[in-house]
Design an enzyme around this catalytic site. Sequence first.
Site, short mmCIF file in Angstrom:
data_model
loop_
_atom_site.label_atom_id
_atom_site.label_comp_id
_atom_site.label_asym_id
_atom_site.label_seq_id
_atom_site.Cartn_x
_atom_site.Cartn_y
_atom_site.Cartn_z
CG ASN A 1 -1.80 1.24 1.26
OD1 ASN A 1 -2.51 1.52 0.31
ND2 ASN A 1 -1.73 2.00 2.35
N GLY B 1 -0.26 4.92 0.59
CA GLY B 1 -1.41 5.76 0.91
C GLY B 1 -1.00 7.04 1.61
CB THR B 2 -2.25 10.40 1.57
OG1 THR B 2 -1.55 10.39 0.33
CG2 THR B 2 -2.00 11.72 2.28
CE1 TYR B 3 -4.01 5.46 5.13
CE2 TYR B 3 -1.69 5.19 4.60
CZ TYR B 3 -3.00 4.79 4.46
OH TYR B 3 -3.31 3.73 3.67
NE ARG B 4 -5.07 13.12 12.48
CZ ARG B 4 -6.15 13.56 13.11
NH1 ARG B 4 -7.14 14.10 12.42
NH2 ARG B 4 -6.25 13.47 14.42
CG HIS C 1 -7.56 4.71 5.69
ND1 HIS C 1 -7.30 5.74 6.55
CD2 HIS C 1 -8.44 5.20 4.78
CE1 HIS C 1 -7.98 6.81 6.19
NE2 HIS C 1 -8.69 6.49 5.12
CD GLU D 1 -1.94 2.35 -3.52
OE1 GLU D 1 -2.88 2.28 -2.71
OE2 GLU D 1 -1.03 1.48 -3.62
CD GLU E 1 -8.18 15.23 9.11
OE1 GLU E 1 -8.39 15.53 7.91
OE2 GLU E 1 -7.37 14.34 9.45
#
Length: 468
Positions: A158, A160-163, A180, A222, A271
Amino acid sequence: MAYRDLREFLKILERENQLIRIKEEVMPEPDIAAIGKSAPDLNNGPAVMVENIKGYNNSVVLNVHGSWKNSALMMGLPKNTSVKDQFFELDKRWSKYPVKPIWVDDAPVKEMKITKDINVFDIMPLFRVNKYDGGFYLSKALTVTRDPDDPDNFEKQNAGTYRIQVKGRDLLGIQPLQFHDIAIHLKKAEQRNEKLPVAICIGNDPVLNLMASTPIEYAQSEYEFAGALKGEPIELTKSENGNLDIPARSEIVLEGYIIPRSRKIEGPFGEFPGSYSGARLQPEIKITTITCRKNPIFENLYIGMPWTEVDYLVGLNTSLPLYRQLKKDFPEVSAVNAMYTHGIGVIISTKSRFGGYGKAVAMRLLSTPHGMPYSKIIIVVDETVDPFNLSQVMWAMTTRVRPDKDVVLIPNAPGMPLDPSSDPPGMHTKLIIDATTPVYPDTWRKVSPLTPPPKSDYWFNYMKNLTK
């Protein structure tokens, strides 16, 4: 395309007058966040390179995705390409998946390597994105993990974009929400009480950041989608620790692991719905290695009251997967606009096959992987209504909706916990508004919608060229 990484894309933006350079000294706070907030409000929504930040050595770039002009240039299109045309161009390239990446040894991101006395403050000009954030945040990082049950499966890796909250020199907090992919990986690792290797990649090819924020299937890559969108393979290299594939041309990569079975306070954070989330118990990441380019560029994302860069970044790449998932079961669907607050609001354009069809399409959207937790308000319009044209959508709402028949509430459904109207967090009442023209067996007073005069398109384009 004409660029391979962030640096080369910034040159394109500058050539197209879509990049501003701020050379005078600025304070990390509140200046950088204020610049990030203001850039999308400018007429052309340019990217901004801040070159001289008090107390730091490296520059920061903001708003790289922060306009439809930048979005078009990212896809190699003329910068004035319409949103609707960008949507269908994205759809065309989506069909080219997969384009396999290539691996390189001499990767630019490996120009510098730090394994001792790690201090992320030496590398990145950190700042609070919003005033009451619980700390500094990495809001535009591509985070790579692998499935512990199937570690050799490239498609299950994966990106991915996460904070990510900076908690110390070599310690980060991360928010992996249950739906997610990274949460699946973490759960499997924690069942064994094992560390989950992670690579946090910052300052990437803009197509990679686009795909890292796209809701694709669990076993889809991705990287391979990014290659399809660019029409050429993405360059990858191996991480220093663990068996992770990382972009070879990122500016900065923080490598480490998620500490198993440990949760510490993370947040609050301003957010994407335009409000602060609360502080929650979240996992932490220990950083063990940093690799980076010489004089690395720190790319970050301002998040606030829409519209900001994040709304441009996740607008079309949220709309397109939902469109494709719906069209597979409902071929009459003509377009999907899920650009509003990451798909919390969705507008679907469809031809109705039979009475009640619009409601059926909306319910299918609510069962998709992204629509189930995110989508809360769904508006369905006829195929002749452009879902990207809010004037047309409001026309359909005001002339086609019968509130007693066409408005549906679905209580106690899954919701996005970061939406402040979610109560309790993670639960919603869904709203469906069917603004389609009824067809048999549903009936109503027959009307004939007005159509544009002949040659309207010709004269529109003629006059548009006169204004260039």
